[in-house]
Design an enzyme around this catalytic site. Structure first.
Site, PDB file in Angstrom:
ATOM      1  N   TYR A  94      -0.540 -10.056   0.082  1.00 26.41           N
ATOM      2  CA  TYR A  94       0.547  -9.608   0.961  1.00 26.41           C
ATOM      3  C   TYR A  94       0.448 -10.292   2.320  1.00 26.41           C
ATOM      4  O   TYR A  94      -0.634 -10.688   2.747  1.00 26.41           O
ATOM      5  CB  TYR A  94       0.542  -8.080   1.112  1.00 26.41           C
ATOM      6  N   HIS A 132     -10.706  -2.600  -1.456  1.00 28.53           N
ATOM      7  CA  HIS A 132     -11.639  -2.074  -0.458  1.00 28.53           C
ATOM      8  C   HIS A 132     -12.674  -1.185  -1.141  1.00 28.53           C
ATOM      9  O   HIS A 132     -12.314  -0.370  -2.005  1.00 28.53           O
ATOM     10  CB  HIS A 132     -10.891  -1.232   0.579  1.00 28.53           C
ATOM     11  N   ARG A 188      -3.023 -12.030   3.115  1.00 25.02           N
ATOM     12  CA  ARG A 188      -4.330 -11.557   2.652  1.00 25.02           C
ATOM     13  C   ARG A 188      -4.503 -11.925   1.187  1.00 25.02           C
ATOM     14  O   ARG A 188      -3.617 -11.646   0.377  1.00 25.02           O
ATOM     15  CB  ARG A 188      -4.461 -10.030   2.764  1.00 25.02           C
ATOM     16  N   HIS A 221      -7.360  -8.130  -2.803  1.00 27.92           N
ATOM     17  CA  HIS A 221      -8.682  -7.542  -2.561  1.00 27.92           C
ATOM     18  C   HIS A 221      -8.653  -6.056  -2.851  1.00 27.92           C
ATOM     19  O   HIS A 221      -7.592  -5.423  -2.837  1.00 27.92           O
ATOM     20  CB  HIS A 221      -9.129  -7.786  -1.115  1.00 27.92           C
ATOM     21  N   TYR A 250       0.844  -1.207   0.000  1.00 28.75           N
ATOM     22  CA  TYR A 250       0.000   0.000   0.000  1.00 28.75           C
ATOM     23  C   TYR A 250       0.874   1.250   0.000  1.00 28.75           C
ATOM     24  O   TYR A 250       1.939   1.285   0.623  1.00 28.75           O
ATOM     25  CB  TYR A 250      -0.867   0.060   1.263  1.00 28.75           C
TER      26      TYR A 250
END
Lengths: 187, 234
Positions: free
Chosen positions: B144, B159, B154, B157, B105
């Site tokens: 990640y 959000h 995870r 995905h 991120y």
């Protein structure tokens, strides 16, 4: 055709860079009618530790008690520039601040008025569903007759009532659990 | 007064339990007392529509927010914002955010040892049409690791944040990719009741792919519907 609800998921810890574009901690530009207030919400977990990665949103009526929304069809003034929506991240001390105006009272469906309140949404890593609560104002004589507060056990009502500090800021700590757990609403 | 209300989701059929211990952060961040059922008043049936929020041209194209093109697999993510009756939620504001193709991120708190992409910021917004349709162009996010448990990863995905028409309809969720083998091991995805989990998976959408340019996924989002019979008051 009926469709099944999309399930909720956590906001996670890394929302900051994106939704920051839509942050608005100052809801009421100059000229908006009403008593200017500052609200400081601090977010704590069940152990009392501060939550520095939360996102808080507020939604409120204007000082005349009118929501800026087509469902509110009452003949009360709308204020240009005041939508009634705020969003802020908690800081390293777990605090999110909003500058706004004190909301007016809005009706209860069965008749009568609700005490002045601000609707609050809580999001954070580890919070899988939006948690909804309300902020009321200490000293408001209408608190005793507020139908929503009266749904809450008397000993828990204080978790919904902000107190004014020496500098005039309305402060309300929010607890996700523990002995001071905030009252959350299924709304 | 004659006010419409929103249907209340049946417990245990749609949304995760607040306390889902396999997702460790929930343990100290979930209320232990049941939420108090609040009748729907003007406070709950109104909410921010953000119609005055001006979106810059191209905010829905996450591949063109920087000087150059980001690395990764370019994809179209599109769908409709609907209510439980299948009716479109018109002009809904849709916000998304995600990591880059390497699983990192653009956020100072993300310390995963994977490269940042100077051409990928990872945030976008779109305004749904009057028919509820929305469309983003982005790159496929990577998986990640996270520290929930040993060797936790995870699944890829995106959000999603939606307001819908009322305070009562606010929803934040995550979109996953179909047949991702990591889904079986993810406590956040699996916090959702089993029968509802597939609703969080986008569908591969061959018809919406763009030849020589991008693959496509479809993700419809369903927000709470209204009670068919308005509640009569006084």
């Amino acid at each position: 055709m009926s469709r099944a609800l999309t399930p909720s998921q956590t906001i996670g810890p890394f929302y900051f860079g994106t939704v920051v574009n839509a942050y608005r901690h100052d809801l009421a530009p100059a000229g908006v009618a009403g008593e200017r207030i500052e609200i400081a919400l601090t977010l704590h977990d069940a152990d009392g530790a501060i939550v520095p990665d939360g996102l808080l949103e507020i939604w409120q009526a204007n000082s005349h008690g009118r929501y800026n929304h087509p469902e509110d069809r009452r003949n009360l003034p709308l204020d240009a520039g005041f939508e009634g929506y705020g969003r802020a991240s908690t800081d390293t001390r777990g605090c999110a601040r909003f500058g706004t105006v004190k909301p007016g009272r809005v009706p209860w469906p069965g008749g009568g008025l609700q005490a002045a309140h601000v609707n609050v949404s809580v999001f954070a890593r580890g919070v899988l569903n939006r948690l909804a609560t309300r902020l009321y104002f200490d000293g408001d004589p209408a608190l005793a007759e507020d139908p929503a507060l009266n749904l809450v056990e008397p000993e828990r009502r204080a978790t919904l009532i902000a107190k004014r500090d020496a500098t005039g800021v309305w402060r309300l700590p929010l607890y996700l659990g523990g002995p001071n757990e905030t009252v959350f609403f299924d709304c | 007064m004659n006010e419409e209300t929103y249907r209340r989701p049946a417990a245990g059929q749609h949304h995760p339990a607040n306390r889902s211990p396999d997702y460790k952060s929930t343990v100290s961040r979930s209320p232990s007392k049941p939420a108090i059922v609040l009748p729907h008043t003007l406070s709950e049936i109104t909410g921010p529509l953000l119609r005055a929020e001006r979106l810059d041209a191209g905010e829905n194209d996450l591949t063109r927010r920087r000087m150059g093109e980001p690395l990764g697999e370019r994809i179209v993510v599109h769908g409709r914002v609907l209510d439980e009756d299948g009716k479109p939620v018109p002009e809904a504001l849709v916000e998304i955010w995600q990591c880059n193709a390497a699983g990192r991120y653009h956020h100072p708190g993300d310390q995963h040892d994977a490269p940042l992409d100077p051409n990928f910021y990872g945030g976008g917004r779109a305004r749904a049409g009057t028919d509820g349709t929305y469309r983003f162009i982005t790159i496929k996010p990577g998986a990640y690791p996270w520290k929930n448990h040993y060797n936790a990863w995870r699944p890829a995905h995106i959000h999603f944040s939606l307001f819908g028409p009322a305070f009562a309809t606010r929803l934040i969720t995550q979109m996953y990719f179909p047949q991702d083998p990591l889904l079986a091991f993810d406590p956040i995805y699996n916090s959702v009741p089993e029968g509802a989990r597939p609703r969080l998976q986008a569908a591969f959408d061959m018809d919406a792919t763009q030849p020589e340019w991008a693959l496509a996924y479809r993700f419809d989002i369903v927000l709470r519907g209204r009670n068919a019979t308005p509640m009569e008051n006084t």
